[in-house]
Design a protein around this motif. Sequence first.
Motif, PDB file in Angstrom:
ATOM      1  N   PHE A 141       1.273  -1.211   0.042  1.00 46.99           N
ATOM      2  CA  PHE A 141       0.411  -0.217   0.454  1.00 46.99           C
ATOM      3  C   PHE A 141       0.403   1.087   0.250  1.00 46.99           C
ATOM      4  N   GLU A 142       0.255   2.520  -0.330  1.00 44.38           N
ATOM      5  CA  GLU A 142       1.044   3.178  -0.168  1.00 44.38           C
ATOM      6  C   GLU A 142       0.063   4.190   0.888  1.00 44.38           C
ATOM      7  N   ILE A 143       1.147   4.543   1.724  1.00 47.12           N
ATOM      8  CA  ILE A 143       0.978   5.776   2.811  1.00 47.12           C
ATOM      9  C   ILE A 143       1.261   7.591   2.633  1.00 47.12           C
ATOM     10  N   HIS A 144      -0.312   8.131   2.330  1.00 46.19           N
ATOM     11  CA  HIS A 144       0.625   9.292   2.047  1.00 46.19           C
ATOM     12  C   HIS A 144       0.009  10.153   3.314  1.00 46.19           C
ATOM     13  N   ALA A 145       0.538  11.482   3.541  1.00 50.15           N
ATOM     14  CA  ALA A 145       0.884  11.706   4.914  1.00 50.15           C
ATOM     15  C   ALA A 145       1.368  13.435   4.062  1.00 50.15           C
ATOM     16  N   ALA A 146       0.517  14.317   5.370  1.00 49.73           N
ATOM     17  CA  ALA A 146       0.534  15.852   4.866  1.00 49.73           C
ATOM     18  C   ALA A 146       0.900  16.058   6.546  1.00 49.73           C
ATOM     19  N   PRO A 147       1.821  16.906   6.825  1.00 52.02           N
ATOM     20  CA  PRO A 147       1.799  17.286   7.781  1.00 52.02           C
ATOM     21  C   PRO A 147       1.936  19.287   7.811  1.00 52.02           C
ATOM     22  N   TYR A 148       0.997  19.233   9.136  1.00 47.00           N
ATOM     23  CA  TYR A 148       1.444  21.052   8.592  1.00 47.00           C
ATOM     24  C   TYR A 148       0.686  21.619   9.988  1.00 47.00           C
ATOM     25  N   ALA A 149       0.949  23.016   9.982  1.00 43.72           N
ATOM     26  CA  ALA A 149       1.008  23.871  11.067  1.00 43.72           C
ATOM     27  C   ALA A 149       0.004  23.910  11.368  1.00 43.72           C
ATOM     28  N   LYS A 150      -0.919  23.516  12.120  1.00 45.72           N
ATOM     29  CA  LYS A 150      -2.123  24.136  13.337  1.00 45.72           C
ATOM     30  C   LYS A 150      -3.021  25.798  12.468  1.00 45.72           C
ATOM     31  N   GLU A 151      -4.270  25.752  11.901  1.00 45.21           N
ATOM     32  CA  GLU A 151      -4.338  27.357  11.709  1.00 45.21           C
ATOM     33  C   GLU A 151      -4.471  27.787  13.249  1.00 45.21           C
ATOM     34  N   GLN A 152      -3.656  29.135  13.060  1.00 43.20           N
ATOM     35  CA  GLN A 152      -4.344  30.152  14.201  1.00 43.20           C
ATOM     36  C   GLN A 152      -6.127  31.356  14.346  1.00 43.20           C
ATOM     37  N   HIS A 153      -6.457  30.651  15.638  1.00 42.90           N
ATOM     38  CA  HIS A 153      -7.744  31.425  15.422  1.00 42.90           C
ATOM     39  C   HIS A 153      -7.058  33.185  15.009  1.00 42.90           C
ATOM     40  N   GLU A 154      -8.130  33.773  14.823  1.00 42.31           N
ATOM     41  CA  GLU A 154      -8.209  35.664  15.049  1.00 42.31           C
ATOM     42  C   GLU A 154      -8.067  35.982  16.412  1.00 42.31           C
ATOM     43  N   PRO A 177       1.135  24.507  17.187  1.00 39.75           N
ATOM     44  CA  PRO A 177       1.629  23.702  16.925  1.00 39.75           C
ATOM     45  C   PRO A 177       1.038  22.719  15.268  1.00 39.75           C
ATOM     46  N   TYR A 178       1.503  21.444  15.427  1.00 38.40           N
ATOM     47  CA  TYR A 178       1.631  20.424  14.165  1.00 38.40           C
ATOM     48  C   TYR A 178       0.480  19.604  14.219  1.00 38.40           C
ATOM     49  N   VAL A 179      -0.540  19.650  13.140  1.00 40.63           N
ATOM     50  CA  VAL A 179      -1.265  18.284  13.505  1.00 40.63           C
ATOM     51  C   VAL A 179      -1.173  17.632  12.023  1.00 40.63           C
ATOM     52  N   TYR A 180      -2.281  17.136  11.347  1.00 41.15           N
ATOM     53  CA  TYR A 180      -1.514  15.730  10.292  1.00 41.15           C
ATOM     54  C   TYR A 180      -2.729  14.835   9.031  1.00 41.15           C
ATOM     55  N   VAL A 181      -3.093  15.247   7.945  1.00 43.54           N
ATOM     56  CA  VAL A 181      -3.951  14.403   7.073  1.00 43.54           C
ATOM     57  C   VAL A 181      -3.108  13.826   6.806  1.00 43.54           C
ATOM     58  N   GLY A 182      -3.872  12.616   5.932  1.00 41.21           N
ATOM     59  CA  GLY A 182      -3.547  11.487   5.597  1.00 41.21           C
ATOM     60  C   GLY A 182      -4.764  10.661   4.937  1.00 41.21           C
ATOM     61  N   TYR A 183      -4.165   9.491   4.270  1.00 42.06           N
ATOM     62  CA  TYR A 183      -5.063   8.092   3.567  1.00 42.06           C
ATOM     63  C   TYR A 183      -4.215   7.040   3.140  1.00 42.06           C
ATOM     64  N   ALA A 233       4.785  18.784  18.068  1.00 41.64           N
ATOM     65  CA  ALA A 233       5.544  20.060  18.208  1.00 41.64           C
ATOM     66  C   ALA A 233       6.478  20.710  17.143  1.00 41.64           C
ATOM     67  N   THR A 234       6.868  19.784  16.589  1.00 43.97           N
ATOM     68  CA  THR A 234       7.261  19.965  15.446  1.00 43.97           C
ATOM     69  C   THR A 234       6.703  18.853  14.012  1.00 43.97           C
ATOM     70  N   LEU A 235       6.820  20.084  12.634  1.00 42.42           N
ATOM     71  CA  LEU A 235       6.399  18.796  11.662  1.00 42.42           C
ATOM     72  C   LEU A 235       7.570  17.222  11.556  1.00 42.42           C
ATOM     73  N   GLU A 236       8.684  17.338  11.804  1.00 42.38           N
ATOM     74  CA  GLU A 236       8.865  15.761  12.607  1.00 42.38           C
ATOM     75  C   GLU A 236       7.440  14.673  12.697  1.00 42.38           C
ATOM     76  N   GLU A 237       7.707  15.735  14.332  1.00 44.19           N
ATOM     77  CA  GLU A 237       6.908  15.326  14.931  1.00 44.19           C
ATOM     78  C   GLU A 237       5.319  14.113  14.339  1.00 44.19           C
ATOM     79  N   ALA A 238       5.101  15.252  13.655  1.00 45.65           N
ATOM     80  CA  ALA A 238       3.084  15.068  13.663  1.00 45.65           C
ATOM     81  C   ALA A 238       3.134  13.561  11.844  1.00 45.65           C
ATOM     82  N   LEU A 239       4.304  14.254  10.874  1.00 46.69           N
ATOM     83  CA  LEU A 239       4.609  12.953   9.945  1.00 46.69           C
ATOM     84  C   LEU A 239       4.419  12.062  11.118  1.00 46.69           C
ATOM     85  N   ALA A 240       5.871  11.680  11.365  1.00 48.00           N
ATOM     86  CA  ALA A 240       6.204  10.619  12.613  1.00 48.00           C
ATOM     87  C   ALA A 240       5.243   9.632  12.756  1.00 48.00           C
TER      88      ALA A 240
END
Length: 104
Positions: free
Chosen positions: A16-29, A38-44, A70-77
């Motif tokens: 299978f392929e695991i597609h993952a995208a870590p990104y910075a959580k959006e900041q509220h106004e 901080p960072y979160v992720y989406v994937g499939y 805390a980091t993009l790397e942690e979210a990706l992992a």
Amino acid sequence: MSDEHAPWQVVEYEGFEIHAAPYAKEQHESEPQRPPGPYVYVGYVCHPGADPAIPGHAVPFHADGEETFATLEEALAEAIHVGRSIVDGTHPDLSVLPLVTGGV
């Protein structure tokens, strides 16, 4: 950054392929200005070459609730770990079984 613009990473695992995208959580106004994170992720998870836009061709997943990293790397992992658990059949809620039995 929204998940549409996140840097997608692809890992092949057990056919299978695991597609993952870590990104910075959006900041509220209403929040004070802060550095990225901080960072979160989406994937499939999908079969190699499958089109995730077609229903039934992928198993989507994302960081649960207020879970952040805390980091993009942690979210990706963590995203890769979750994807592997989906493929392995150890994830409590998600499975690749529909991809296998559906012939996709």
